[in-house]
Design a protein around this motif. Structure first.
Motif, PDB file in Angstrom:
ATOM      1  N   GLY A 328       0.849  -1.187   0.000  1.00 45.96           N
ATOM      2  CA  GLY A 328       0.000   0.000   0.000  1.00 45.96           C
ATOM      3  C   GLY A 328       0.882   1.234   0.000  1.00 45.96           C
ATOM      4  O   GLY A 328       2.116   1.136   0.011  1.00 45.96           O
ATOM      5  N   LYS A 329       0.259   2.402   0.005  1.00 45.87           N
ATOM      6  CA  LYS A 329       1.027   3.645   0.013  1.00 45.87           C
ATOM      7  C   LYS A 329       0.429   4.645   0.990  1.00 45.87           C
ATOM      8  O   LYS A 329      -0.783   4.723   1.186  1.00 45.87           O
ATOM      9  N   LEU A 330       1.344   5.413   1.587  1.00 44.46           N
ATOM     10  CA  LEU A 330       0.999   6.600   2.349  1.00 44.46           C
ATOM     11  C   LEU A 330       1.555   7.790   1.580  1.00 44.46           C
ATOM     12  O   LEU A 330       2.779   7.892   1.404  1.00 44.46           O
ATOM     13  N   VAL A 331       0.688   8.662   1.104  1.00 38.72           N
ATOM     14  CA  VAL A 331       1.106   9.828   0.324  1.00 38.72           C
ATOM     15  C   VAL A 331       1.179  11.038   1.256  1.00 38.72           C
ATOM     16  O   VAL A 331       0.172  11.431   1.855  1.00 38.72           O
ATOM     17  N   VAL A 332       2.380  11.607   1.372  1.00 42.78           N
ATOM     18  CA  VAL A 332       2.614  12.737   2.268  1.00 42.78           C
ATOM     19  C   VAL A 332       2.850  13.987   1.438  1.00 42.78           C
ATOM     20  O   VAL A 332       3.724  14.016   0.557  1.00 42.78           O
ATOM     21  N   THR A 333       2.060  15.016   1.680  1.00 45.99           N
ATOM     22  CA  THR A 333       2.182  16.283   0.959  1.00 45.99           C
ATOM     23  C   THR A 333       2.697  17.375   1.895  1.00 45.99           C
ATOM     24  O   THR A 333       2.545  17.287   3.117  1.00 45.99           O
ATOM     25  N   GLY A 334       3.312  18.412   1.296  1.00 45.97           N
ATOM     26  CA  GLY A 334       3.823  19.521   2.086  1.00 45.97           C
ATOM     27  C   GLY A 334       5.172  19.986   1.574  1.00 45.97           C
ATOM     28  O   GLY A 334       5.648  19.542   0.520  1.00 45.97           O
ATOM     29  N   ASP A 335       5.792  20.868   2.308  1.00 50.42           N
ATOM     30  CA  ASP A 335       7.060  21.466   1.889  1.00 50.42           C
ATOM     31  C   ASP A 335       8.209  20.478   2.037  1.00 50.42           C
ATOM     32  O   ASP A 335       8.231  19.637   2.936  1.00 50.42           O
TER      33      ASP A 335
END
Length: 345
Positions: A328-335
């Motif tokens: 599976g995947k954990l998608v992390v967004t941000g700077d």
């Protein structure tokens, strides 16, 4: 199958967030003392949520009466792209509805068996102190409902599953889930929580063979699964169904392993678990790369995401991940955070 967890007081839980706690430190409440906790307030009907989501934290509420409704169903669904299977489920999902309680709660569990079911079903909750974990009290024929009551005595993350004969077949077809019993005062606050359960499917056809597949008893006996998956489907937590977080957030994963045969080596590629509630119990380990979860067991893992990107969740028995579906995947967004991670051209 029963856990031997000790009941944490709120003070003990806060201490454990920093250090491992042992019974000799004297800050824990016994299961006998837990029996004295009285449920107060109006009864609460547990919200039904679909994995990977789960009900909200219990917080610092007092113990109360909680009513849980589950329905055993037999439904055809997608096991992989172009592959279908006749799942046996709780509340139409694999895994079944996440049950969230607090130590001292008085639980009234209603198990209905759908009228169009072919098989009788029941439920064994590893969080229950009593014969069969409730299985003996919930043997229910199609179209009928069974009700039993139990008191949540010990905190931890526990598996539940159908225990009707033949037990391995009921589990292999999808009848399992997790029940969390939070300590007094609740778990420490985090930004994101998700519900993940690994399991195996044994089909007559090969991996990714198209069409409706049936259960293969011989493969089950040989412990040779066609699929090893998270949340009941190959690649269930990929693409639009990937887990989400933002840089700087803390993530808590409630991870179970239904088996019915294999041990899971749960790992998130590119992350280190800040804390692992070992075997789903009260003892906490820190700075863990991979945690082992036995069949019929669970673990709670927590970590802070520091860098944006895609983080891959796997059973690190790695052929299972990339060939049989435990990925599976954990998608992390941000700077970006070049002080921690920076690709040099």
């Amino acid at each position: 199958m029963k856990k031997t967890l000790l009941l944490l007081s709120t003070t003990a839980l806060l201490l454990m967030a920093c250090k491992q706690t042992t019974p000799s430190e004297g800050a824990l409440m016994s299961a006998t003392e837990a029996q004295e906790i009285k449920a107060v307030g109006a009864p609460e009907t547990q919200a039904i949520t679909n994995p990977p989501m789960l009900p909200p934290p219990v917080g610092d509420r007092e113990a109360k009466k909680v009513v849980v409704h589950l329905e055993a169903t037999e439904i055809e669904g997608e096991l992989a792209d172009g592959v279908t299977y006749k799942f046996w489920t709780f509340n139409d999902t694999v895994p079944g509805t996440f049950i969230r309680l607090r130590v001292g709660d008085e639980v009234e569990l209603h198990l209905k068996n759908a009228s169009n079911s072919v098989m009788p079903h029941n439920i064994d909750l590893h969080a229950v102190n009593g014969p069969g974990g409730g299985a003996e009290a919930t043997n229910v024929a199609p179209g009928k409902t069974a009700i039993f009551k139990f008191k949540a005595l010990q905190p931890g993350l526990f598996v539940y599953h159908c225990a009707m004969a033949p037990v391995p077949m009921h589990i292999a077809n999808g009848m399992y889930g997790l029940v969390l019993v939070e300590p007094a005062g609740g778990l420490p606050k985090v930004d994101r929580e998700y519900y993940i359960m690994q399991s195996e499917f044994y089909t007559t056809g090969k991996t990714d063979e198209q069409g409706l597949q049936e259960f293969d008893q011989d493969k089950g006996l040989d412990e040779n699964p066609t699929y090893v998956v998270f949340n009941g489907k190959k690649n269930a937590l990929m693409g639009p169904n990937a887990l989400q977080a933002k840089v700087g957030e803390t993530v808590r994963l409630f991870v179970g392993n239904a088996g019915p045969n294999l041990v899971s080596s749960f790992h998130v590629i590119g992350e280190i678990f800040d804390r692992v509630y070992m075997e789903g119990g009260s003892k906490i380990n820190e700075n863990v790369q991979t945690t082992v979860i036995g069949a019929g067991g669970a673990a709670i893992v927590e970590f802070k995401v520091e860098v944006p990107g895609e983080y891959v969740l796997v059973d690190h028995s790695i052929f299972r991940a990339f060939n049989k579906g435990a990925i599976g995947k954990l998608v992390v967004t941000g700077d970006e955070n070049p002080a921690i991670f920076h690709k040099v051209q």
